[in-house]
Design an enzyme around this catalytic site. Structure first.
Site, PDB file in Angstrom:
ATOM      1  N   LYS A  13       0.763  -1.380  -0.061  1.00 27.37           N
ATOM      2  CA  LYS A  13       0.007  -0.054   0.005  1.00 27.37           C
ATOM      3  C   LYS A  13       0.880   1.182  -0.053  1.00 27.37           C
ATOM      4  O   LYS A  13       1.920   1.205   0.180  1.00 27.37           O
ATOM      5  CB  LYS A  13      -0.857  -0.158   1.228  1.00 27.37           C
ATOM      6  CG  LYS A  13      -1.831  -1.236   1.352  1.00 27.37           C
ATOM      7  CD  LYS A  13      -2.899  -1.615   0.157  1.00 27.37           C
ATOM      8  CE  LYS A  13      -3.575  -2.717   0.657  1.00 27.37           C
ATOM      9  NZ  LYS A  13      -4.388  -3.245  -0.435  1.00 27.37           N
TER      10      LYS A  13
HETATM   11  C1  LIG Z   1      -5.520  -4.350   0.577  1.00 24.72           C
HETATM   12  C2  LIG Z   1      -6.980  -4.143   0.220  1.00 24.72           C
HETATM   13  C3  LIG Z   1      -8.039  -4.505   1.564  1.00 24.72           C
HETATM   14  C4  LIG Z   1      -7.584  -5.716   2.386  1.00 24.72           C
HETATM   15  O1  LIG Z   1      -6.476  -4.928   3.246  1.00 24.72           O
HETATM   16  P1  LIG Z   1      -5.493  -6.060   3.930  1.00 24.72           P
HETATM   17  O2  LIG Z   1      -4.437  -5.430   4.823  1.00 24.72           O
HETATM   18  O3  LIG Z   1      -4.584  -6.664   2.857  1.00 24.72           O
HETATM   19  O4  LIG Z   1      -6.351  -7.085   4.779  1.00 24.72           O
HETATM   20  C5  LIG Z   1      -9.278  -4.332   1.336  1.00 24.72           C
HETATM   21  N1  LIG Z   1      -9.727  -3.594   0.215  1.00 24.72           N
HETATM   22  C6  LIG Z   1      -8.927  -3.124  -0.629  1.00 24.72           C
HETATM   23  C7  LIG Z   1      -9.588  -2.269  -1.791  1.00 24.72           C
HETATM   24  C8  LIG Z   1      -7.580  -3.260  -0.651  1.00 24.72           C
HETATM   25  O5  LIG Z   1      -6.800  -2.837  -1.602  1.00 24.72           O
END
Ligand SMILES: *Cc1c(COP(=O)(O)O)cnc(C)c1O
Length: 362
Positions: free
Chosen positions: A179
């Site tokens: 992210k």
């Molecule tokens: C990454 C992501 C998630 C989940 O996050 P995690 O930390 O991997 O559990 C949920 N929604 C979207 C749109 C994402 O990009």
């Protein structure tokens, strides 16, 4: 190789982690509190509640709003699977509304068409780092008395008409390693509602209000202080990360001028933070989307497809009757292609990508 995502971890993060390890205070301690306060300041909400993933944030936000068996939540089929899965975890049913062709985000008209007697919430996803039209969505939610749970897992620091995503409804963020800011695994819930914040705090820690007094069926969704210490450093760097991503995105959009490639558009009033830089590859591109992705990968460019199959077409969902037709999502899943724009991508890397794409499409 130019990867699609690459965590930008420096000496400061490494020192912050070793400090926590030496302190002996490893989970949900002072660093977590400090990170929560700093994150609430960024988003502009009264409260932030740290958890151990974005998925956990979404799950807990839904539960804190009292969503469960028999309820329906309207969300986007054009997202990572965790968005819809979090609804299934609660026993509620995800109901998919189609997306807008220009922004890849859930359409307000689509939401309106899906509201029924069981609808309890709207879960918009700020996909690729671009905010949804929160004006329209909040208006619909107000008129129909629906909760709004924002999946802002790709959109830290993005804003709509001057307000940060995660401040309109209950915000959910992820700090997973790919992210825009990372803690390895991690997540955050943001809200101005004290009751929601209190409930979220209980739900993340076995339903405890005070030690060994369990009021709710809770989970172990606690964040470690190791993660929080990394997050505090990353949060300081976030504005610089975003600026670099936006510069890289603008550079690509200025250069990628060839038939068959549509560069991303930024909706008016939106600050897009370009978690992903996603173009549409249409028939006028000579070699087509899948072949172009292969070509880029062969040349060491980590182009990726987010997402090749909309959620309602996933085996888990299509089997259980969620699979009705959503034509825009289905069409765009065959056209999208994301190119690396993270802060470590250099000008030379961008020029190389442009050359490969232009040459392949002409
Ligand atoms: C990454 C992501 C998630 C989940 O996050 P995690 O930390 O991997 O559990 C949920 N929604 C979207 C749109 C994402 O990009």
């Amino acid at each position: 190789m130019i990867p699609i995502a690459q965590p930008a971890i420096g000496e400061e993060e490494i020192r912050a982690v070793t400090d926590v390890l030496r302190s002996g205070n490893l989970v949900q301690g002072d660093k977590v509190k400090e990170f929560e306060q700093a994150f609430a300041r960024l988003v502009g909400t009264k409260y932030a509640v740290a958890v151990n993933s974005g998925t956990a944030a979404l799950h807990i936000a839904l539960l804190a709003h009292g969503i469960g068996n028999g309820d329906e939540v309207i969300t986007s089929p054009f997202s990572f699977i965790a968005t819809a899965n979090s609804v299934l975890f609660t026993g509620a049913k995800p109901v998919f509304a189609d997306i807008e062709e220009e922004t890849f985000n859930i359409s307000a008209g689509g939401i309106l068409g899906r509201i029924g007697p069981e609808t309890k919430a709207i879960m918009p996803v700020h996909l690729y780092g671009q905010p949804c039209d929160m004006e329209k969505i909040m208006e619909i939610a107000g008129e129909h008395n629906l909760a709004v749970i924002e999946d802002a897992c790709q959109a830290h620091g993005a804003s709509f008409k001057g307000s940060m995503v995660g401040s309109f409804g209950t915000g959910c963020f992820s700090f997973y390693a790919t992210k825009n800011m990372v803690t390895g695994e991690g997540g955050m819930i943001t809200t101005d509602n004290e009751e929601i914040a209190d409930k979220a705090r209980m739900l993340r820690n076995q339903g405890q209000k005070e030690r060994y007094l369990h009021k709710l069926l809770g989970y172990n969704y606690r964040m470690t202080d190791i993660a929080a210490a990394i997050g505090l450093v990353q949060l300081k760097k976030l504005p610089e990360f975003i600026k670099k991503r936006q510069e890289n995105a603008n550079y690509l959009s200025g250069k990628l001028k060839v038939d068959g490639i549509t560069t991303p558009s930024v909706a008016s009033g939106c600050e897009h933070v370009f978690h992903l830089y996603t173009v549409r590859v249409t028939d006028e591109c000579r070699i087509g989307r899948d072949e172009l992705a292969r070509r880029l990968n062969e040349k060491g460019i980590g182009a990726g497809i987010y997402y090749p199959l909309p959620i309602h077409k996933q085996p888990l969902y299509s089997r259980t009757g969620f699979g009705d037709s959503l034509p825009v999502s289905e069409k765009l899943s065959g056209e999208v292609l994301s190119l690396p724009v993270h802060p470590q991508v250099s000008r030379g890397d961008l020029d190389f990508m442009v050359d490969v794409v232009m040459e392949a499409c002409r």
